[in-house]
Design a protein around this motif. Sequence first.
Motif, PDB file in Angstrom:
ATOM      1  N   TYR A  19     -25.657  26.976 -20.734  1.00 43.02           N
ATOM      2  CA  TYR A  19     -26.220  27.891 -21.722  1.00 43.02           C
ATOM      3  C   TYR A  19     -27.147  28.850 -20.989  1.00 43.02           C
ATOM      4  O   TYR A  19     -27.979  28.431 -20.180  1.00 43.02           O
ATOM      5  N   GLU A  20     -26.993  30.147 -21.274  1.00 42.00           N
ATOM      6  CA  GLU A  20     -27.922  31.134 -20.733  1.00 42.00           C
ATOM      7  C   GLU A  20     -29.054  31.335 -21.725  1.00 42.00           C
ATOM      8  O   GLU A  20     -28.832  31.553 -22.915  1.00 42.00           O
ATOM      9  N   ALA A  21     -30.291  31.255 -21.233  1.00 47.57           N
ATOM     10  CA  ALA A  21     -31.467  31.494 -22.062  1.00 47.57           C
ATOM     11  C   ALA A  21     -31.773  32.986 -22.068  1.00 47.57           C
ATOM     12  O   ALA A  21     -31.908  33.606 -21.010  1.00 47.57           O
ATOM     13  N   LEU A  22     -31.882  33.555 -23.259  1.00 40.83           N
ATOM     14  CA  LEU A  22     -32.106  34.994 -23.429  1.00 40.83           C
ATOM     15  C   LEU A  22     -33.410  35.201 -24.192  1.00 40.83           C
ATOM     16  O   LEU A  22     -33.581  34.666 -25.293  1.00 40.83           O
ATOM     17  N   THR A  66     -26.165  16.620 -23.300  1.00 38.54           N
ATOM     18  CA  THR A  66     -24.884  17.203 -22.894  1.00 38.54           C
ATOM     19  C   THR A  66     -24.802  17.213 -21.370  1.00 38.54           C
ATOM     20  O   THR A  66     -25.732  16.801 -20.683  1.00 38.54           O
ATOM     21  N   GLU A  67     -23.691  17.695 -20.858  1.00 39.48           N
ATOM     22  CA  GLU A  67     -23.544  17.864 -19.414  1.00 39.48           C
ATOM     23  C   GLU A  67     -23.758  19.315 -18.993  1.00 39.48           C
ATOM     24  O   GLU A  67     -23.584  19.660 -17.826  1.00 39.48           O
ATOM     25  N   ALA A  68     -24.140  20.170 -19.942  1.00 43.57           N
ATOM     26  CA  ALA A  68     -24.285  21.596 -19.662  1.00 43.57           C
ATOM     27  C   ALA A  68     -25.529  21.873 -18.829  1.00 43.57           C
ATOM     28  O   ALA A  68     -26.541  21.178 -18.928  1.00 43.57           O
ATOM     29  N   SER A  69     -25.435  22.918 -18.017  1.00 49.36           N
ATOM     30  CA  SER A  69     -26.578  23.387 -17.245  1.00 49.36           C
ATOM     31  C   SER A  69     -27.339  24.426 -18.064  1.00 49.36           C
ATOM     32  O   SER A  69     -26.892  24.834 -19.140  1.00 49.36           O
ATOM     33  N   LEU A  70     -28.475  24.849 -17.536  1.00 50.02           N
ATOM     34  CA  LEU A  70     -29.288  25.880 -18.177  1.00 50.02           C
ATOM     35  C   LEU A  70     -29.469  27.022 -17.199  1.00 50.02           C
ATOM     36  O   LEU A  70     -29.958  26.816 -16.081  1.00 50.02           O
ATOM     37  N   SER A  71     -29.070  28.221 -17.602  1.00 50.15           N
ATOM     38  CA  SER A  71     -29.188  29.403 -16.756  1.00 50.15           C
ATOM     39  C   SER A  71     -30.350  30.256 -17.246  1.00 50.15           C
ATOM     40  O   SER A  71     -30.414  30.627 -18.418  1.00 50.15           O
ATOM     41  N   ILE A 104     -29.953  26.837 -13.233  1.00 50.22           N
ATOM     42  CA  ILE A 104     -29.393  28.007 -12.551  1.00 50.22           C
ATOM     43  C   ILE A 104     -30.355  29.161 -12.766  1.00 50.22           C
ATOM     44  O   ILE A 104     -30.773  29.425 -13.901  1.00 50.22           O
ATOM     45  N   PHE A 105     -30.716  29.848 -11.687  1.00 45.81           N
ATOM     46  CA  PHE A 105     -31.581  31.025 -11.812  1.00 45.81           C
ATOM     47  C   PHE A 105     -30.765  32.261 -11.468  1.00 45.81           C
ATOM     48  O   PHE A 105     -30.189  32.369 -10.382  1.00 45.81           O
ATOM     49  N   GLU A 106     -30.714  33.193 -12.407  1.00 46.18           N
ATOM     50  CA  GLU A 106     -29.895  34.386 -12.204  1.00 46.18           C
ATOM     51  C   GLU A 106     -30.747  35.646 -12.215  1.00 46.18           C
ATOM     52  O   GLU A 106     -31.776  35.724 -12.891  1.00 46.18           O
ATOM     53  N   PHE A 107     -30.306  36.614 -11.446  1.00 46.41           N
ATOM     54  CA  PHE A 107     -30.971  37.903 -11.348  1.00 46.41           C
ATOM     55  C   PHE A 107     -29.899  38.967 -11.346  1.00 46.41           C
ATOM     56  O   PHE A 107     -28.742  38.712 -11.014  1.00 46.41           O
TER      57      PHE A 107
END
Length: 233
Positions: A19-22, A66-71, A104-107
Amino acid sequence: MAFQPIVALVPGGTAIFAYEALVRGAQGEPASHVLAQVGPDNRYAFDQRCRVQAIEQAAALGLGGTEASLSINFMPNAVYEPQACIRASLEAARRVSLPRERLIFEFTEGEAMADPAHLLNILSTYRATGFRTAIDDFGSGWSGLNLLAMFQPDIVKLDMGLLRGADTDAARRIILRHTVAMCRDLSIQVVAEGVETEGELQVLRELGVTLFQGYLFARPGFNALPVPSPLPR
């Protein structure tokens, strides 16, 4: 925060990869409304608060079951000393029992080259800590290939503008084919973001993409972890 799933294609259907946090305002105002209030004086505090809020809120909504990651999106220009900046994130993850390898850290590609040496130091520190990294909006700027030559993240998220209408645009399909093949050769996972039509999905599947994000599957859920729609047939 709002959360939008990143969906993996698996035999017989889909699974939630992450899941991406917005960021959103308190009443659900869009990110642009919130980011307009962020300046040099509060950028660091804002970046740190968003990370902790994303982790705590996702956990409260049941991510840990869940097994989901967090972005989580981060602002490279808000990070002064990487080791110091990740302490709050690590502590928040520890409090909610979320393993660091599920973060996960995204830029964005546009932020990447403002200070390449600083960014590479951040990414190297995050990798050594056990976090995964992602380039968001890849293909929206001119610096992406230079960045990949210097550092290979775990994930590349293809910009929606690059894939929009790819089912009817031969030039876009050629660019996407070579981009996906390049990432495969570099052992980088590819996420196609902003997928809105079944035609776009079909083309991307034919090119070997298996991770997707977009309205075709689910819109962002304000203070919720949305369940994706069934895979179109």
